[in-house]
Design a protein around this motif. Structure first.
Motif, mmCIF file in Angstrom:
data_model
loop_
_atom_site.group_PDB
_atom_site.id
_atom_site.type_symbol
_atom_site.label_atom_id
_atom_site.label_comp_id
_atom_site.label_asym_id
_atom_site.label_seq_id
_atom_site.Cartn_x
_atom_site.Cartn_y
_atom_site.Cartn_z
ATOM 1 N N LYS A 1 0.826 -1.193 0.000
ATOM 2 C CA LYS A 1 0.000 0.000 0.000
ATOM 3 C C LYS A 1 0.874 1.262 0.000
ATOM 4 O O LYS A 1 1.935 1.290 0.613
ATOM 5 N N ASP A 2 0.413 2.276 -0.742
ATOM 6 C CA ASP A 2 1.089 3.577 -0.910
ATOM 7 C C ASP A 2 2.342 3.490 -1.766
ATOM 8 O O ASP A 2 3.093 4.478 -1.880
ATOM 9 N N THR B 1 -3.516 2.140 -3.672
ATOM 10 C CA THR B 1 -4.333 2.616 -2.555
ATOM 11 C C THR B 1 -4.974 1.481 -1.764
ATOM 12 O O THR B 1 -5.370 1.680 -0.619
ATOM 13 N N SER B 2 -5.109 0.309 -2.372
ATOM 14 C CA SER B 2 -5.682 -0.811 -1.628
ATOM 15 C C SER B 2 -5.262 -2.129 -2.237
ATOM 16 O O SER B 2 -5.048 -2.234 -3.450
#
Length: 317
Positions: free
Chosen positions: A246-247, A266-267
């Protein structure tokens, strides 16, 4: 010579290993979907948009004909007028003509009362001198009391109609008026539902009905995609989860126009159904779970003109 061959083999092995560690997966360009439904049944009389149009929040998409609402609106307006008249009458009291009639009645009763009062005063003096009988005096006194009661009653009646009904009756009339106004407001809200409005900026993808067809309550009339909600969706097996987090910032390649878009993961979530697989022919073992990666573009302006459901690729290293 043998050393050169060994070095070449090692180099090829290194290249082969590099290729095996990098995998290109396919995904899709997606946008958030939205469906516009009708709240009240009605016949479609006008469609103001076409498929592919971009509309702003508040734009009218479809106009419905709802004749039942027009009839209920007339009934509600009549109920409001009636309730308002009743409340005004309770507050203001009697009309001018009614007051004139009551005042004339009071004047007549006042004269009768004053005459009875004079008569009883005279008879009282005559009774002291034994000029009249007690019976005659008692009859005159009864007439005097009757005239006095009628005069006081008409004064009270004039006071009631002049200053309005009692406060409880005024509150009751006010409640009826507010109830009628609420019914009219409800009908007005229903009347506004004849205009199907875009709840936000969106691109129209499909229009389900034509002019003249009946739209039932809750039926989707217009569907589309919400502006500035573009994202990329990929599917990977659990064996490749170590390559994403994530990120993490990545580069997505758009196949049809050969462009690149910088994005951020993002997910990462497990897929509950195989029908949600986005990657074509994902390479995974039958016992492995599948996960969906969602990547949002860092610069949303880059994705404004991209077509939904087209193919994109991502390199996993």
């Amino acid at each position: 010579m043998k050393k050169i061959v060994i070095i070449a083999v090692i180099a090829l092995s290194a290249v082969g290993c590099g290729k095996s560690n990098t995998e290109i997966i396919q995904g899709k360009i997606e946008r958030e979907q939205i469906g516009i439904v009708s709240k009240i049944p009605g016949k479609i009389v006008e469609i103001r948009v076409q498929e592919g149009d971009f509309v702003k929040k508040g734009d009218t998409l479809v106009i419905l004909d709802i004749p039942e609402v027009d009839a209920k609106k007339s009934q509600a307006e009549g109920a409001v007028q009636s309730a308002k008249a009743q409340y005004d009458m309770a507050v203001k009291g009697a009309t001018d003509n009614q007051l004139k009639q009551l005042e004339a009645k009071r004047n007549a009763l006042k004269e009768q009362y004053e005459l009875a009062q004079k008569s009883i005063n005279r008879l009282s003096n005559m009774l002291k001198d034994s000029l009249v009988s007690q019976q005659m005096y008692d009859e005159a006194f009864a007439k005097y009391q009757g005239a006095q009661s009628q005069y006081l009653a008409v004064q009270a009646e004039i006071s009631d109609v002049r200053y309005g009904a009692r406060i409880e009756q005024q509150r009751m009339a006010l409640g009826q008026q507010e109830r009628a106004l609420g019914a009219l407001q409800e009908v007005s809200v229903a009347d506004s539902e004849r205009y199907v409005i875009a709840p936000q900026d969106m691109t129209v993808e499909s229009i389900t009905l034509n002019v003249g067809e009946l739209a039932l309550a809750g039926y989707t009339l217009v569907s589309g995609t919400i502006a500035n909600t573009t994202y990329f969706r990929f599917t990977i097996p659990e064996s490749q989860l170590s390559k994403v987090q994530k990120d993490q910032e990545v580069t997505v390649n758009v196949v049809y126009n050969k462009s690149e878009v910088k994005g951020k993961i993002t997910s990462v979530k497990a897929l509950g159904a195989y029908a949600n697989i986005a990657t074509a022919y994902p390479d995974y073992e039958i016992q492995e779970a599948l996960f969906e990666i969602r990547i949002n573009p860092i610069d949303a302006g880059q994705t404004k003109e991209l077509f939904t459901k087209t193919t994109v690729t991502l390199e996993l290293k």
